[in-house]
Design an enzyme around this catalytic site. Structure first.
Site, PDB file in Angstrom:
ATOM      1  N   ASP A  41       7.834  -0.798  10.380  1.00 46.80           N
ATOM      2  CA  ASP A  41       8.628   0.352   9.972  1.00 46.80           C
ATOM      3  C   ASP A  41       9.847  -0.098   9.170  1.00 46.80           C
ATOM      4  O   ASP A  41      10.219   0.529   8.162  1.00 46.80           O
ATOM      5  CB  ASP A  41       9.034   1.210  11.171  1.00 46.80           C
ATOM      6  CG  ASP A  41       9.445   0.404  12.389  1.00 46.80           C
ATOM      7  OD1 ASP A  41       9.392  -0.834  12.350  1.00 46.80           O
ATOM      8  OD2 ASP A  41       9.815   1.022  13.403  1.00 46.80           O
ATOM      9  N   ASP A  47       0.091   0.270  -0.945  1.00 53.37           N
ATOM     10  CA  ASP A  47       0.182   1.510  -1.716  1.00 53.37           C
ATOM     11  C   ASP A  47       1.640   1.863  -1.996  1.00 53.37           C
ATOM     12  O   ASP A  47       1.986   2.323  -3.101  1.00 53.37           O
ATOM     13  CB  ASP A  47      -0.507   2.655  -0.974  1.00 53.37           C
ATOM     14  CG  ASP A  47      -2.020   2.596  -1.081  1.00 53.37           C
ATOM     15  OD1 ASP A  47      -2.511   1.811  -1.918  1.00 53.37           O
ATOM     16  OD2 ASP A  47      -2.708   3.307  -0.341  1.00 53.37           O
ATOM     17  N   ASP A  75      -2.774  -1.980   4.139  1.00 52.02           N
ATOM     18  CA  ASP A  75      -3.289  -0.861   3.351  1.00 52.02           C
ATOM     19  C   ASP A  75      -2.146   0.083   2.972  1.00 52.02           C
ATOM     20  O   ASP A  75      -2.008   0.505   1.816  1.00 52.02           O
ATOM     21  CB  ASP A  75      -4.343  -0.131   4.176  1.00 52.02           C
ATOM     22  CG  ASP A  75      -5.112   0.912   3.385  1.00 52.02           C
ATOM     23  OD1 ASP A  75      -4.921   0.996   2.153  1.00 52.02           O
ATOM     24  OD2 ASP A  75      -5.893   1.653   4.005  1.00 52.02           O
ATOM     25  N   LYS A 105       3.994  -5.000  14.445  1.00 45.76           N
ATOM     26  CA  LYS A 105       4.619  -3.991  15.309  1.00 45.76           C
ATOM     27  C   LYS A 105       4.664  -4.559  16.730  1.00 45.76           C
ATOM     28  O   LYS A 105       4.159  -3.984  17.698  1.00 45.76           O
ATOM     29  CB  LYS A 105       3.826  -2.677  15.252  1.00 45.76           C
ATOM     30  CG  LYS A 105       4.541  -1.488  15.899  1.00 45.76           C
ATOM     31  CD  LYS A 105       5.832  -1.103  15.217  1.00 45.76           C
ATOM     32  CE  LYS A 105       6.437   0.138  15.862  1.00 45.76           C
ATOM     33  NZ  LYS A 105       7.809   0.424  15.362  1.00 45.76           N
ATOM     34  N   TYR A 117      -9.780  -1.079  11.308  1.00 43.77           N
ATOM     35  CA  TYR A 117     -10.826  -0.591  10.414  1.00 43.77           C
ATOM     36  C   TYR A 117     -12.192  -1.141  10.793  1.00 43.77           C
ATOM     37  O   TYR A 117     -13.222  -0.559  10.437  1.00 43.77           O
ATOM     38  CB  TYR A 117     -10.513  -0.961   8.963  1.00 43.77           C
ATOM     39  CG  TYR A 117      -9.315  -0.249   8.370  1.00 43.77           C
ATOM     40  CD1 TYR A 117      -8.689   0.796   9.043  1.00 43.77           C
ATOM     41  CD2 TYR A 117      -8.798  -0.623   7.144  1.00 43.77           C
ATOM     42  CE1 TYR A 117      -7.595   1.445   8.502  1.00 43.77           C
ATOM     43  CE2 TYR A 117      -7.696   0.018   6.595  1.00 43.77           C
ATOM     44  CZ  TYR A 117      -7.099   1.048   7.274  1.00 43.77           C
ATOM     45  OH  TYR A 117      -6.014   1.689   6.742  1.00 43.77           O
TER      46      TYR A 117
END
Length: 358
Positions: free
Chosen positions: A223, A251, A247, A191, A142
């Site tokens: 994942d 959620d 992020d 990851k 970001y």
């Protein structure tokens, strides 16, 4: 204890929900002999309307001069047509940057009284949902370089995802400190089977964890983490991860608890000063109608007591008061259920204060 709190009520339902959190903080001050002094400042759309910008230097200075900051919500359709650089959300990003807030703490806690609101199967919910995601807030993709250019006759977009060792060290140390106030378990999410940034993340996280031998530590691929959150959330205590993964996972975690209106958050940097806010938006469609759920903001104030002021007993008392009100069957519209009593925003704040003072 004497503390100065900058209050940013913001837009939409922001003023309503923050007012109820202030009632609760004042009840805590009375019950435990503390003194909280408040300074209200503008941010977001209301700041644009009054000052022409979503965040003024005066507001920044007030936040930096306080012991902590309580925020309601920013934004709304009224300001949707403005250029991106002066939209209300820029005020939120700006204050995070000005305060040096690099760690976002978002609890995922399902109150047993709201178990039926979770989309997960009952046998999963019965094992409990109570963990915290610690998200790195000001690094990663970001905040890396973003560009779109023409290459060989077609557009090619590139987003750079940088992380330095010190950025990983400090966020993992935050997660360790949070775990020591909870159940002493940290899961680092990356990851590492694909990304160089994640391989560095795992290397540094594992090294930092070795400096906290009293905390049980493990690594997990993102994942798999996404699957495990819905398969067996009870296994988690504190999860720590980089900005984009955090992020997405926060959620996901917010949905399994059944009601976005119940979820608080904290953003922390070096030192004890933080920014505390509910995760929901400004809900302009119900603003001024006494329909908003103030519990996420009240629990954000409890996080302020715990993490910025080191008042764990007082934070526990606020959380217990919320649970007591839910036990009574009192609900705002967002989590209303059969057999419960529908009340408004102000009445919910009053009920929590009453439970707290008993």
């Amino acid at each position: 204890m004497r503390k100065r709190i900058t209050v940013l009520k913001g837009d939409g339902i922001g003023p309503e929900i923050v007012n109820e959190a202030l009632k609760v903080l004042e009840a805590i001050a009375e019950k435990y002999n503390h003194h909280f002094a408040y300074q209200c400042m503008d941010i977001g759309g209301v700041s644009i309307d009054r000052h022409g910008v979503p965040l003024t230097q005066e507001t920044i200075d007030a936040c930096l001069d306080s012991d902590s900051v309580l925020l309601g919500a920013v934004g709304g359709p009224k300001w949707d047509g403005l250029p991106g650089n002066i939209r209300p959300e820029k005020g939120l990003l700006g204050i995070r940057k000005a305060m040096g807030l690099y760690a976002n703490l978002r609890p995922a806690r399902l109150f047993p009284q709201l178990a039926d609101a979770s989309p997960l199967r009952r046998e999963i919910v019965e094992n409990g949902i109570d963990f915290v995601v610690v998200r790195e807030l000001i690094g990663g993709v970001y905040f890396g370089e973003h560009k779109t250019e023409e290459v060989n006759g077609e557009l090619v977009a590139t987003d750079v995802m940088p992380y330095a060792e010190h950025e990983i060290e400090r966020i993992v140390n935050v997660a360790m400190d949070i775990a020591k106030k909870r159940r002493n378990r940290v899961t680092s999410v990356d990851k590492a089977n694909v990304l160089d940034t994640s391989r560095l993340w795992r290397k540094v996280a594992t090294r930092v964890a070795s400096e906290h031998p009293d905390v049980e530590f493990s690594n997990m691929l993102v994942d798999n983490a996404a699957m495990q959150i819905v398969k067996n959330p009870a296994q988690f205590d504190v999860m720590v991860t980089e900005n984009m993964f955090g992020d997405i996972l926060t959620d996901e975690a917010s949905m399994i608890t059944g009601s976005i209106g119940m979820i608080p958050s904290a953003s922390l940097g070096d030192g004890t000063r933080g920014l505390y806010e509910p995760i929901h938006g400004s809900a302009p469609d119900i603003a001024g109608q006494d329909k908003a759920n103030p519990i996420g903001t009240i629990l954000s104030a409890a996080m302020m007591l715990r993490y910025s002021f080191d008042l764990s007993k007082e934070a526990d008392a606020v959380e217990a008061a919320v649970a007591s009100v839910l036990d009574q069957g009192l609900r705002t519209a967002d989590n209303m259920a059969e057999g419960c009593t529908l009340i408004g925003c102000r009445a919910m704040g009053d009920a929590i204060v009453s439970a707290l003072m008993r």
